[in-house]
Design a protein around this motif. Structure first.
Motif, PDB file in Angstrom:
ATOM      1  N   LEU A  21       4.180  28.660  14.596  1.00  0.00           N
ATOM      2  CA  LEU A  21       4.674  29.958  15.045  1.00  0.00           C
ATOM      3  C   LEU A  21       5.598  29.809  16.245  1.00  0.00           C
ATOM      4  CD1 LEU A  21       1.398  32.075  14.739  1.00  0.00           C
ATOM      5  CD2 LEU A  21       3.458  32.306  13.332  1.00  0.00           C
ATOM      6  N   LEU A  47       7.497  35.486  17.659  1.00  0.00           N
ATOM      7  CA  LEU A  47       6.485  34.582  17.124  1.00  0.00           C
ATOM      8  C   LEU A  47       6.121  33.479  18.111  1.00  0.00           C
ATOM      9  CD1 LEU A  47       7.593  34.178  13.393  1.00  0.00           C
ATOM     10  CD2 LEU A  47       5.795  35.627  14.339  1.00  0.00           C
ATOM     11  N   LEU A  95       3.401  34.952  20.191  1.00  0.00           N
ATOM     12  CA  LEU A  95       2.218  35.071  19.333  1.00  0.00           C
ATOM     13  C   LEU A  95       1.556  33.706  19.132  1.00  0.00           C
ATOM     14  CD1 LEU A  95       0.458  36.860  17.505  1.00  0.00           C
ATOM     15  CD2 LEU A  95       2.066  36.379  15.645  1.00  0.00           C
ATOM     16  N   VAL A 148      -0.987  40.326  14.172  1.00  0.00           N
ATOM     17  CA  VAL A 148       0.447  40.115  13.971  1.00  0.00           C
ATOM     18  C   VAL A 148       1.182  41.452  13.963  1.00  0.00           C
ATOM     19  CG1 VAL A 148       2.202  39.295  12.356  1.00  0.00           C
ATOM     20  CG2 VAL A 148       0.159  37.915  12.768  1.00  0.00           C
ATOM     21  N   CYS A 149       0.629  42.431  13.279  1.00  0.00           N
ATOM     22  CA  CYS A 149       1.262  43.751  13.233  1.00  0.00           C
ATOM     23  C   CYS A 149       1.337  44.382  14.623  1.00  0.00           C
ATOM     24  CB  CYS A 149       0.486  44.671  12.287  1.00  0.00           C
ATOM     25  SG  CYS A 149       0.571  44.184  10.542  1.00  0.00           S
ATOM     26  N   HIS A 177      -0.275  44.498  23.034  1.00  0.00           N
ATOM     27  CA  HIS A 177      -0.428  43.156  22.477  1.00  0.00           C
ATOM     28  C   HIS A 177      -1.691  42.500  23.015  1.00  0.00           C
ATOM     29  CE1 HIS A 177       4.265  42.850  22.082  1.00  0.00           C
ATOM     30  NE2 HIS A 177       3.743  43.846  21.373  1.00  0.00           N
TER      31      HIS A 177
END
Length: 340
Positions: free
Chosen positions: A37, A51, A54, A239-240, A251
């Motif tokens: 990622l 990403l 993330l 992820v969404c 987040h």
């Protein structure tokens, strides 16, 4: 980043030293997914979601799980714990910082010994906020937080013997860190780095995953979270929630708890998911992930700020990382663990 090894955990009757942990391939694969990622986010960004950020959270929740197993379940001796952390992290980091400082001299991301010192003392996350940034070292902020978390969790394990007290303590500290981040970002109007590069904020990811891991070990994890599809559903939900359209504090208030659930629910996941994470490509990426993490940053800066072709830059990342892993990281770790 922490070494991958863990065990299927049954509720213990008392806190005793655990036998040697067996390696779980799907945790190696989770680590491989984390670095994948980061690399995709840096070299082939996907519109609408970061990403790279993330991927760091995937790393953090995994570290929280592993540190809980090592420090609170296995009750690993702290002296040996820190020696193994040092042998795992420091030799490759030292070589990266020295080589990068020399090799990048004269480039737009050159840095000097003061910046190098903050990286090598794990203070870059605060120095980068309060003093000066060094683009080739910007990724070290996450390593700093992880090392600080090792110290904090080790101190808690030394002071608080009862897991019935450890779990609420970790949950409260995680909640305070999450609120701290939300207040800093929303009400104090600090930018992303000034908020989420700080250990006092970002340690929430690690602490929360550690607490969930201990709940699982003590048989207190709700049955709802033990389903075969929980890990997938929680990861997809995270992820969404990490989409750019979602406010940044969300987040960390909502997506990160889902990731912490996901990494701990892997033990109950479907054979398809655990088999995919245990596959050779994913576990190999996991094996190389720390060296890839170290070396991707300078090449990423050339792509992001200079518009360089990402493919040869990515090839350069793998070339440097594999040299680092096979010539520095693994031999140094094996030698230090054997002789120290």
């Amino acid at each position: 980043m922490s070494e991958i090894s863990a065990t299927h955990l049954a509720p213990p009757r008392a806190i005793v030293e655990r036998p040697a942990r067996t390696r779980l391939a799907y945790l190696d694969g989770w680590r491989g997914l984390s670095i994948a990622l980061v690399l995709i986010g840096h070299f082939f960004p996907v519109p609408g979601i970061n990403l790279g950020v993330l991927g760091v959270e995937f790393f953090f929740v995994l570290s929280g799980r592993l540190m809980a197993e090592i420090l609170f379940i296995e009750r690993y001796p702290l002296k040996k714990f820190f020696k193994r952390r040092f042998s795992r992290i420091y030799p490759a980091l030292l070589v990266f910082v020295v080589v990068a400082m020399i090799a990048l001299s004269g480039t737009f991301i050159a840095f000097k010994w003061k910046a190098a010192l903050t990286a090598l003392t794990f203070t870059y996350n605060y120095a980068g906020i309060l003093l000066n940034r060094a683009g080739a070292l910007d990724h070290i902020w996450s390593l700093c937080i992880e090392e600080h978390a090792y110290i904090i969790l080790a101190a808690i394990s030394a002071v608080v013997a009862s897991r019935s007290r450890v779990i609420p303590l970790l949950l409260v500290l995680a909640l305070l860190a999450m609120v701290n981040g939300a207040v800093s970002y929303w009400f104090l109007h600090l930018d992303y780095e000034a908020t989420y590069w700080r250990t006092d904020v970002h340690i929430a990811s690690i602490l929360l995953s550690a607490a969930i891991c201990l709940l699982k070990a003590d048989g207190k994890l709700p049955t709802l979270l033990k389903g075969p599809y929980v890990a997938v559903a929680a990861a997809v939900g995270a992820v969404c929630l990490f989409m750019d359209s979602v406010p940044t504090p969300i987040h960390y208030l909502a997506a990160v708890p889902l990731l912490a659930i996901a990494v701990n629910a892997l033990d109950f996941s479907t054979r398809f998911l655990s088999g995919w994470l245990s596959s050779l490509p994913m576990t190999t990426l996991g094996l190389w992930s720390y060296s890839l993490y170290l070396w991707q940053q300078p090449f990423y800066k050339f792509v992001y700020e200079q518009g360089s072709n990402p493919w040869p830059m990515l090839a350069g990342v793998f070339a440097c990382a594999l040299c680092s892993y096979y010539l520095i990281e693994r031999p140094a770790r094996e030698w230090l663990n054997r002789n120290w």
